[in-house]
Design an enzyme around this catalytic site. Structure first.
Site, PDB file in Angstrom:
ATOM      1  N   ASN A   8       0.869  -1.179   0.000  1.00  0.00           N
ATOM      2  CA  ASN A   8       0.000   0.000   0.000  1.00  0.00           C
ATOM      3  C   ASN A   8       0.910   1.234   0.000  1.00  0.00           C
ATOM      4  O   ASN A   8       1.466   1.593   1.032  1.00  0.00           O
ATOM      5  CB  ASN A   8      -0.894  -0.026   1.251  1.00  0.00           C
ATOM      6  CG  ASN A   8      -1.736   1.234   1.387  1.00  0.00           C
ATOM      7  OD1 ASN A   8      -1.826   2.025   0.452  1.00  0.00           O
ATOM      8  ND2 ASN A   8      -2.344   1.419   2.547  1.00  0.00           N
ATOM      9  N   LYS A  10       0.082   4.233  -0.427  1.00  0.00           N
ATOM     10  CA  LYS A  10      -0.619   5.441   0.064  1.00  0.00           C
ATOM     11  C   LYS A  10      -0.380   6.603  -0.924  1.00  0.00           C
ATOM     12  O   LYS A  10      -0.353   6.346  -2.126  1.00  0.00           O
ATOM     13  CB  LYS A  10      -0.157   5.771   1.486  1.00  0.00           C
ATOM     14  CG  LYS A  10      -0.242   4.534   2.382  1.00  0.00           C
ATOM     15  CD  LYS A  10      -0.118   4.812   3.842  1.00  0.00           C
ATOM     16  CE  LYS A  10      -0.214   3.478   4.590  1.00  0.00           C
ATOM     17  NZ  LYS A  10      -0.262   3.649   6.034  1.00  0.00           N
ATOM     18  N   HIS A  92      -9.670   1.070   4.502  1.00  0.00           N
ATOM     19  CA  HIS A  92      -8.434   1.369   5.236  1.00  0.00           C
ATOM     20  C   HIS A  92      -8.725   2.395   6.337  1.00  0.00           C
ATOM     21  O   HIS A  92      -9.535   3.308   6.141  1.00  0.00           O
ATOM     22  CB  HIS A  92      -7.375   1.906   4.268  1.00  0.00           C
ATOM     23  CG  HIS A  92      -6.020   1.972   4.900  1.00  0.00           C
ATOM     24  ND1 HIS A  92      -5.652   3.001   5.716  1.00  0.00           N
ATOM     25  CD2 HIS A  92      -4.972   1.115   4.859  1.00  0.00           C
ATOM     26  CE1 HIS A  92      -4.419   2.778   6.153  1.00  0.00           C
ATOM     27  NE2 HIS A  92      -3.982   1.639   5.646  1.00  0.00           N
ATOM     28  N   GLU A  94      -7.176   4.905   7.340  1.00  0.00           N
ATOM     29  CA  GLU A  94      -6.958   6.313   6.969  1.00  0.00           C
ATOM     30  C   GLU A  94      -8.168   6.860   6.211  1.00  0.00           C
ATOM     31  O   GLU A  94      -8.510   8.038   6.337  1.00  0.00           O
ATOM     32  CB  GLU A  94      -5.662   6.445   6.143  1.00  0.00           C
ATOM     33  CG  GLU A  94      -4.430   6.299   7.031  1.00  0.00           C
ATOM     34  CD  GLU A  94      -3.200   5.751   6.338  1.00  0.00           C
ATOM     35  OE1 GLU A  94      -3.131   5.757   5.091  1.00  0.00           O
ATOM     36  OE2 GLU A  94      -2.286   5.282   7.055  1.00  0.00           O
ATOM     37  N   GLU A 162      -5.563  -4.680  10.651  1.00  0.00           N
ATOM     38  CA  GLU A 162      -4.604  -3.596  10.800  1.00  0.00           C
ATOM     39  C   GLU A 162      -4.956  -2.773  12.038  1.00  0.00           C
ATOM     40  O   GLU A 162      -5.779  -1.840  11.948  1.00  0.00           O
ATOM     41  CB  GLU A 162      -4.635  -2.686   9.572  1.00  0.00           C
ATOM     42  CG  GLU A 162      -4.174  -3.341   8.301  1.00  0.00           C
ATOM     43  CD  GLU A 162      -3.520  -2.325   7.359  1.00  0.00           C
ATOM     44  OE1 GLU A 162      -2.386  -2.569   6.934  1.00  0.00           O
ATOM     45  OE2 GLU A 162      -4.131  -1.285   7.079  1.00  0.00           O
ATOM     46  N   GLY A 168       2.058   2.760  10.637  1.00  0.00           N
ATOM     47  CA  GLY A 168       2.975   3.883  10.448  1.00  0.00           C
ATOM     48  C   GLY A 168       3.655   4.360  11.716  1.00  0.00           C
ATOM     49  O   GLY A 168       4.225   5.459  11.746  1.00  0.00           O
ATOM     50  N   SER A 200       3.137  -1.513  10.450  1.00  0.00           N
ATOM     51  CA  SER A 200       4.582  -1.462  10.726  1.00  0.00           C
ATOM     52  C   SER A 200       5.296  -2.785  10.423  1.00  0.00           C
ATOM     53  O   SER A 200       6.178  -3.205  11.171  1.00  0.00           O
ATOM     54  CB  SER A 200       4.850  -1.015  12.167  1.00  0.00           C
ATOM     55  OG  SER A 200       4.384   0.312  12.357  1.00  0.00           O
TER      56      SER A 200
HETATM   57  P1  PGA Z   1       2.594   0.725   7.568  1.00  0.00           P
HETATM   58  O1  PGA Z   1       1.135   0.849   6.892  1.00  0.00           O
HETATM   59  O2  PGA Z   1       3.181  -0.583   7.056  1.00  0.00           O
HETATM   60  O3  PGA Z   1       3.345   1.921   7.082  1.00  0.00           O
HETATM   61  O4  PGA Z   1       2.391   0.701   9.030  1.00  0.00           O
HETATM   62  C1  PGA Z   1       0.305  -0.263   6.723  1.00  0.00           C
HETATM   63  C2  PGA Z   1      -0.990   0.163   6.099  1.00  0.00           C
HETATM   64  O5  PGA Z   1      -1.485   1.248   6.394  1.00  0.00           O
HETATM   65  O6  PGA Z   1      -1.575  -0.576   5.279  1.00  0.00           O
END
Ligand code: PGA
Length: 238
Positions: A8, A10, A92, A94, A162, A168, A200
């Site tokens: 992903n 983003k 997701h 976000e 998640e 993140g 992460s």
């Molecule tokens: P990250 O994000 O690996 O940077 O923690 C995972 C995600 O949001 O899918």
């Protein structure tokens, strides 16, 4: 059942050139490997990245829940399918946090994406507050059941656990806690549904999720923008 390793990206990287470089390096690095890999770049790069080559499928990070019409700025499931896109990430955290996505809109998106033949990476996960308040399972159950309400064709749905506090932050979820959450989610869906872990993930911890926590794949954010690191993660999940 193959493990599914999804990138992903983003809202990264900043240019088509960089997107292509990362994509080419992932393609090179995965030659001869046999997991299922999907790269989900920003939608403007879906066409430019040289999609669908080698073992790599392409995925979108979002889709709209109407078929077509006056919805400025949105992209339909049919458009993605027509472009040769195989996967779409839906729900997701976000998007739930910054773009007003709810269980109800997530459910509509899943339905329309399945209807055109896209495969889904359906994200669920609790916030730190919900976890601290002992509400994790309640939240996961609500998100999974409402997101999949009246979805009968679940074969093309992959669920990604998640935890929001792990995304993140560098604070990845421990193996035992992940296993517990994955086992809990597994009881809510069809037996052979793939359940991924995300939050992460790095090459140092990726293998444990597959081998010890029983994840059927990984959803990787930050680390997937570094092709060498992402290839290591893919190898750890073979
Ligand atoms: P990250 O994000 O690996 O940077 O923690 C995972 C995600 O949001 O899918």
């Amino acid at each position: 059942m193959k493990n599914l390793i999804a990138a992903n990206w983003k809202m990264n990287p900043n240019s088509q050139k960089e997107a292509k470089e990362i994509f080419d390096a992932i393609r090179e690095g995965t030659k001869g490997l046999d997991p299922e890999v999907v790269v989900c770049p920003p939608s403007v790069y879906l066409y430019a990245s040289g999609f669908g080559e080698g073992i790599i499928a392409m995925g979108a990070q979002n889709v709209y829940f109407e078929e077509k019409g006056a919805f400025t700025g949105e992209i339909s499931a049919g458009m993605l399918k027509d472009l040769g896109i195989e996967y779409v990430i839906i729900g997701h955290s976000e998007r739930r946090k910054y773009f007003g996505e709810t269980d109800e809109t997530v459910n509509k998106k899943i339905k329309i994406a399945l209807a055109v033949g896209l495969k889904i990476i359906f994200c669920v996960g609790e916030t730190a507050e919900e976890r601290d308040g002992g509400k994790k399972n309640e939240v996961l159950k609500r998100q999974v059941q409402n997101g999949l309400k009246d979805v009968f064709d679940i074969d093309n749905v992959n669920v990604a656990y998640e935890p929001v506090w792990a995304i993140g932050t560098g604070n990845n979820c421990g193996v035992a806690e992940t296993k517990e959450a994955l086992d809990f989610i597994r009881q809510l869906v069809k037996k052979d549904t793939r359940i991924l872990y995300g939050g992460s993930v790095k090459s140092e911890n990726s293998g444990e999720y597959i081998k010890d926590a029983g994840a059927n794949g990984l959803l990787v954010g930050g680390a997937s923008l570094n092709a060498d690191e992402f290839v290591k993660i893919i190898k750890s999940a073979e």
